[in-house]
Design a protein around this motif. Structure first.
Motif, PDB file in Angstrom:
ATOM      1  N   THR A   1       0.842  -1.192   0.000  1.00  0.00           N
ATOM      2  CA  THR A   1       0.000   0.000   0.000  1.00  0.00           C
ATOM      3  C   THR A   1       0.878   1.243   0.000  1.00  0.00           C
ATOM      4  O   THR A   1       2.099   1.177   0.221  1.00  0.00           O
ATOM      5  CB  THR A   1      -0.906   0.020   1.240  1.00  0.00           C
ATOM      6  N   TRP A   2       0.251   2.410  -0.218  1.00  0.00           N
ATOM      7  CA  TRP A   2       1.000   3.667  -0.225  1.00  0.00           C
ATOM      8  C   TRP A   2       1.665   3.911   1.128  1.00  0.00           C
ATOM      9  O   TRP A   2       2.820   4.318   1.209  1.00  0.00           O
ATOM     10  CB  TRP A   2       0.066   4.830  -0.565  1.00  0.00           C
ATOM     11  N   THR A   3       0.916   3.650   2.204  1.00  0.00           N
ATOM     12  CA  THR A   3       1.476   3.867   3.540  1.00  0.00           C
ATOM     13  C   THR A   3       2.673   2.965   3.788  1.00  0.00           C
ATOM     14  O   THR A   3       3.724   3.408   4.272  1.00  0.00           O
ATOM     15  CB  THR A   3       0.403   3.598   4.616  1.00  0.00           C
ATOM     16  N   GLU A   4       2.521   1.690   3.459  1.00  0.00           N
ATOM     17  CA  GLU A   4       3.625   0.742   3.625  1.00  0.00           C
ATOM     18  C   GLU A   4       4.810   1.128   2.753  1.00  0.00           C
ATOM     19  O   GLU A   4       5.966   1.045   3.185  1.00  0.00           O
ATOM     20  CB  GLU A   4       3.161  -0.675   3.265  1.00  0.00           C
ATOM     21  N   GLY A   5       4.523   1.559   1.526  1.00  0.00           N
ATOM     22  CA  GLY A   5       5.589   1.945   0.604  1.00  0.00           C
ATOM     23  C   GLY A   5       6.404   3.112   1.122  1.00  0.00           C
ATOM     24  O   GLY A   5       7.635   3.117   1.038  1.00  0.00           O
ATOM     25  N   ILE A   6       5.708   4.120   1.680  1.00  0.00           N
ATOM     26  CA  ILE A   6       6.412   5.290   2.220  1.00  0.00           C
ATOM     27  C   ILE A   6       7.280   4.891   3.410  1.00  0.00           C
ATOM     28  O   ILE A   6       8.445   5.309   3.517  1.00  0.00           O
ATOM     29  CB  ILE A   6       5.398   6.382   2.625  1.00  0.00           C
ATOM     30  N   TRP A   7       6.733   4.061   4.300  1.00  0.00           N
ATOM     31  CA  TRP A   7       7.506   3.662   5.482  1.00  0.00           C
ATOM     32  C   TRP A   7       8.698   2.778   5.098  1.00  0.00           C
ATOM     33  O   TRP A   7       9.798   2.942   5.611  1.00  0.00           O
ATOM     34  CB  TRP A   7       6.620   2.921   6.476  1.00  0.00           C
ATOM     35  N   VAL A   8       8.476   1.847   4.169  1.00  0.00           N
ATOM     36  CA  VAL A   8       9.573   0.988   3.708  1.00  0.00           C
ATOM     37  C   VAL A   8      10.679   1.831   3.086  1.00  0.00           C
ATOM     38  O   VAL A   8      11.869   1.593   3.315  1.00  0.00           O
ATOM     39  CB  VAL A   8       9.044  -0.050   2.684  1.00  0.00           C
TER      40      VAL A   8
ATOM     41  N   ALA B   1      21.553  -1.367  10.483  1.00  0.00           N
ATOM     42  CA  ALA B   1      21.283  -1.138   9.059  1.00  0.00           C
ATOM     43  C   ALA B   1      20.453  -2.274   8.470  1.00  0.00           C
ATOM     44  O   ALA B   1      19.456  -2.042   7.777  1.00  0.00           O
ATOM     45  CB  ALA B   1      22.595  -0.991   8.296  1.00  0.00           C
ATOM     46  N   LEU B   2      20.855  -3.505   8.748  1.00  0.00           N
ATOM     47  CA  LEU B   2      20.125  -4.661   8.220  1.00  0.00           C
ATOM     48  C   LEU B   2      18.709  -4.709   8.772  1.00  0.00           C
ATOM     49  O   LEU B   2      17.770  -5.067   8.055  1.00  0.00           O
ATOM     50  CB  LEU B   2      20.875  -5.946   8.566  1.00  0.00           C
ATOM     51  N   CYS B   3      18.539  -4.330  10.028  1.00  0.00           N
ATOM     52  CA  CYS B   3      17.203  -4.329  10.635  1.00  0.00           C
ATOM     53  C   CYS B   3      16.300  -3.280   9.990  1.00  0.00           C
ATOM     54  O   CYS B   3      15.100  -3.513   9.807  1.00  0.00           O
ATOM     55  CB  CYS B   3      17.308  -4.067  12.140  1.00  0.00           C
ATOM     56  N   LEU B   4      16.851  -2.132   9.644  1.00  0.00           N
ATOM     57  CA  LEU B   4      16.046  -1.083   9.017  1.00  0.00           C
ATOM     58  C   LEU B   4      15.665  -1.447   7.586  1.00  0.00           C
ATOM     59  O   LEU B   4      14.560  -1.133   7.125  1.00  0.00           O
ATOM     60  CB  LEU B   4      16.809   0.246   9.034  1.00  0.00           C
ATOM     61  N   ILE B   5      16.578  -2.091   6.860  1.00  0.00           N
ATOM     62  CA  ILE B   5      16.267  -2.475   5.486  1.00  0.00           C
ATOM     63  C   ILE B   5      15.274  -3.636   5.465  1.00  0.00           C
ATOM     64  O   ILE B   5      14.393  -3.698   4.608  1.00  0.00           O
ATOM     65  CB  ILE B   5      17.565  -2.843   4.729  1.00  0.00           C
ATOM     66  N   GLU B   6      15.415  -4.554   6.411  1.00  0.00           N
ATOM     67  CA  GLU B   6      14.446  -5.653   6.566  1.00  0.00           C
ATOM     68  C   GLU B   6      13.158  -5.096   7.157  1.00  0.00           C
ATOM     69  O   GLU B   6      13.137  -4.598   8.272  1.00  0.00           O
ATOM     70  CB  GLU B   6      15.039  -6.723   7.498  1.00  0.00           C
ATOM     71  N   SER B   7      12.072  -5.149   6.383  1.00  0.00           N
ATOM     72  CA  SER B   7      10.831  -4.536   6.845  1.00  0.00           C
ATOM     73  C   SER B   7      10.207  -5.345   7.974  1.00  0.00           C
ATOM     74  O   SER B   7      10.186  -6.563   7.945  1.00  0.00           O
ATOM     75  CB  SER B   7       9.838  -4.417   5.682  1.00  0.00           C
ATOM     76  N   GLY B   8       9.739  -4.657   9.000  1.00  0.00           N
ATOM     77  CA  GLY B   8       9.119  -5.287  10.160  1.00  0.00           C
ATOM     78  C   GLY B   8       9.155  -4.312  11.324  1.00  0.00           C
ATOM     79  O   GLY B   8      10.107  -3.547  11.475  1.00  0.00           O
ATOM     80  N   ILE B   9       8.115  -4.330  12.162  1.00  0.00           N
ATOM     81  CA  ILE B   9       8.005  -3.350  13.243  1.00  0.00           C
ATOM     82  C   ILE B   9       9.144  -3.494  14.250  1.00  0.00           C
ATOM     83  O   ILE B   9       9.813  -2.523  14.606  1.00  0.00           O
ATOM     84  CB  ILE B   9       6.646  -3.496  13.956  1.00  0.00           C
ATOM     85  N   ILE B  10       9.408  -4.723  14.689  1.00  0.00           N
ATOM     86  CA  ILE B  10      10.438  -4.946  15.710  1.00  0.00           C
ATOM     87  C   ILE B  10      11.820  -4.581  15.178  1.00  0.00           C
ATOM     88  O   ILE B  10      12.613  -3.904  15.845  1.00  0.00           O
ATOM     89  CB  ILE B  10      10.412  -6.414  16.190  1.00  0.00           C
ATOM     90  N   THR B  11      12.124  -5.038  13.964  1.00  0.00           N
ATOM     91  CA  THR B  11      13.438  -4.746  13.381  1.00  0.00           C
ATOM     92  C   THR B  11      13.615  -3.246  13.147  1.00  0.00           C
ATOM     93  O   THR B  11      14.702  -2.696  13.363  1.00  0.00           O
ATOM     94  CB  THR B  11      13.630  -5.506  12.055  1.00  0.00           C
ATOM     95  N   ASP B  12      12.545  -2.575  12.706  1.00  0.00           N
ATOM     96  CA  ASP B  12      12.630  -1.131  12.464  1.00  0.00           C
ATOM     97  C   ASP B  12      12.873  -0.371  13.775  1.00  0.00           C
ATOM     98  O   ASP B  12      13.663   0.581  13.809  1.00  0.00           O
ATOM     99  CB  ASP B  12      11.349  -0.616  11.799  1.00  0.00           C
ATOM    100  N   ILE B  13      12.198  -0.783  14.849  1.00  0.00           N
ATOM    101  CA  ILE B  13      12.386  -0.120  16.146  1.00  0.00           C
ATOM    102  C   ILE B  13      13.839  -0.285  16.610  1.00  0.00           C
ATOM    103  O   ILE B  13      14.484   0.674  17.058  1.00  0.00           O
ATOM    104  CB  ILE B  13      11.409  -0.678  17.200  1.00  0.00           C
ATOM    105  N   PHE B  14      14.378  -1.504  16.489  1.00  0.00           N
ATOM    106  CA  PHE B  14      15.768  -1.744  16.880  1.00  0.00           C
ATOM    107  C   PHE B  14      16.714  -0.878  16.043  1.00  0.00           C
ATOM    108  O   PHE B  14      17.648  -0.259  16.575  1.00  0.00           O
ATOM    109  CB  PHE B  14      16.120  -3.220  16.705  1.00  0.00           C
ATOM    110  N   GLY B  15      16.468  -0.829  14.737  1.00  0.00           N
ATOM    111  CA  GLY B  15      17.322  -0.024  13.858  1.00  0.00           C
ATOM    112  C   GLY B  15      17.281   1.448  14.197  1.00  0.00           C
ATOM    113  O   GLY B  15      18.309   2.138  14.184  1.00  0.00           O
TER     114      GLY B  15
END
Length: 445
Positions: free
Chosen positions: A365-372, A407-421
């Motif tokens: 979706t647009w929202t997911e695309g922007i966040w990714v 860096a790897l956590c931010l590129i890998e999409s996911g709430i937990i990984t993004d928070i850690f990144g």
């Protein structure tokens, strides 16, 4: 499209990209290197040859980078990395985008959507490393009086954007075939070039452009013919099936090992080949094996294409890096290794979009695309910090390991990984600013 690239070059498009990039980025920190990245990206997407791109833009940008203070190897690496990246950058991608659309049986517009974010992440990684290297080495941009004026550049050659706009319209909205669109765009380019004396093409220029296109077409045709023989032999002998079955059998144990094995295979198959035949051979042998493992066909083909292109950067057969080293006077092998270092984001992103197809904006979706997009950009920033070992101040080995994980956590999409990144990003910025402040205070004392 080879003819189109030659006609565009003949009417001054290469010089226009150089002047535009110089006027936009030449005065910033590490400006000449940024000029190389921007100009090579623009031109590389059109002309279809990384080596030709290195020679065309590198003759201008490499001496500027060396004059600013960059080493010979780094200057050559910037040019070769940016030139190879042009093959990955929409809208034309060295004409491989159209072959990919035909092989996958999808619309050309789908290829553009899938390829855009990974290509931008690749260039973002190079630009950030260039900026960090300039900060680390205390390099500055070019004096303003030596830079062309943006408005003057656009006024003189800005009309050359019209053929590109026309091409995009033909490809996306006209319903015409790709070949017909390219042919009409060549005619439009010749007509548009007549608008200004600085770009006007005479009969001799047109003939020369067509001759250059014919020469380049012959080399690509020969390469494609050789690739056809290789594919035929691998098919008749079962070699291709053996590789595919080997990849699949490894994949049953570990998908990561499968991808690493496929990466090496694609880089070997892509050695010394232009973008079109390199993609054809890897898409025929490697991509089907990945698809059988449940990887989306789009991600499998893009993964194969990326690493086929990186054969031009990776020693021992790094033709684009070696060509850049010839212009810079640097050591060819060191230039190739530095090119790999600069392109590290490009080596990581294909693995990420296999695990997270959202990076290719597939079923997003647009929202997911922007966040990714935002999280991936921050991840690439941390990759650059890890690679260069610098952010406001030198980054030690322990923190570089942490930034790599973030860096790897931010590129890998996911709430937990993004928070850690994001936590890692905030922490490293805080600590590095504190360290830089302490260094300044000691220096002042």
């Amino acid at each position: 499209f080879i003819l189109f690239g030659c006609v565009m070059n003949k009417c001054g498009m290469g010089q226009f990209f150089n002047d535009l990039a110089l006027s936009l980025a030449g005065g910033s920190k590490g400006g000449p290197a940024k000029v190389s990245v921007i100009a090579s990206g623009f031109l590389g997407s059109i002309n279809g040859s990384a080596i030709a791109n290195v020679v065309t833009t590198g003759a201008f940008t490499i001496p500027l980078m060396k004059k600013t203070g960059y080493s010979k190897e780094f200057a050559g690496a910037v040019e070769s990395s940016a030139s190879v990246g042009g093959q990955l950058l929409p809208p034309i991608m060295g004409a491989a985008a159209f072959i990919m659309a035909e092989m996958l049986g999808v619309q050309y517009s789908s290829i553009v959507i899938w390829a855009t974010l990974p290509a931008l992440l690749y260039y973002l990684g190079i630009m950030i490393q260039v900026q960090l290297r300039a900060s680390k080495d205390g390099l500055v941009g070019l004096p303003k009086e030596k830079l062309p004026n943006v408005s003057a550049v656009v006024k003189d050659k800005g009309h050359l954007f019209l053929p590109i706009i026309f091409l995009l319209y033909m490809l996306f909205f006209s319903g015409r075939t790709v070949i017909n669109s390219a042919f009409l765009t060549i005619i439009v380019t010749i007509i548009v070039s007549q608008f200004k004396a600085s770009t006007r093409m005479g009969v001799k220029d047109i003939v020369d452009a067509l001759a250059d296109g014919a020469k380049q077409t012959v080399s690509v045709a020969i390469a494609c013919a050789c690739v056809g023989i290789i594919i035929g032999v691998s098919s008749k002998t079962g070699f291709g099936l053996t590789i595919a079955n080997t990849i699949i059998s490894i994949g049953e144990q570990s998908l990561l090992f499968t991808l690493v094995f496929t990466m090496i295979t694609c880089m070997i198959l892509g050695m010394g080949l232009p973008s079109i035949p390199a993609y054809i051979i890897t898409a025929t042998i490697a991509a089907p094996a990945l698809s059988k493992l449940g990887i989306p066909a789009a991600a499998a083909h893009m993964f194969s294409f990326y690493f086929a292109m990186f054969a031009n950067l990776t020693p021992p057969v790094a033709l684009a890096a070696f060509a850049a080293a010839g212009l810079s006077g640097g050591d060819p092998m060191k230039t190739g290794l530095q090119s790999v270092k600069l392109s590290i984001a490009g080596f990581i992103v294909p693995f990420m979009f296999v695990y997270s197809p959202q990076l290719m904006l597939i079923n997003t979706t647009w929202t997911e695309g922007i966040w990714v997009t935002l999280s991936a950009c921050l991840g690439v920033f941390l990759i650059a910090v890890t690679t260069e070992g610098y952010l406001y101040a030198p980054v030690n080995g322990f923190y570089r390991i942490i930034t790599a994980a973030g860096a790897l956590c931010l590129i890998e999409s996911g709430i937990i990984t993004d928070i850690f990144g994001l936590v890692v990003l905030a922490l490293i910025i805080f600590l590095q600013k504190k360290k830089a402040k302490a260094i300044k205070m000691r220096a002042a004392a």
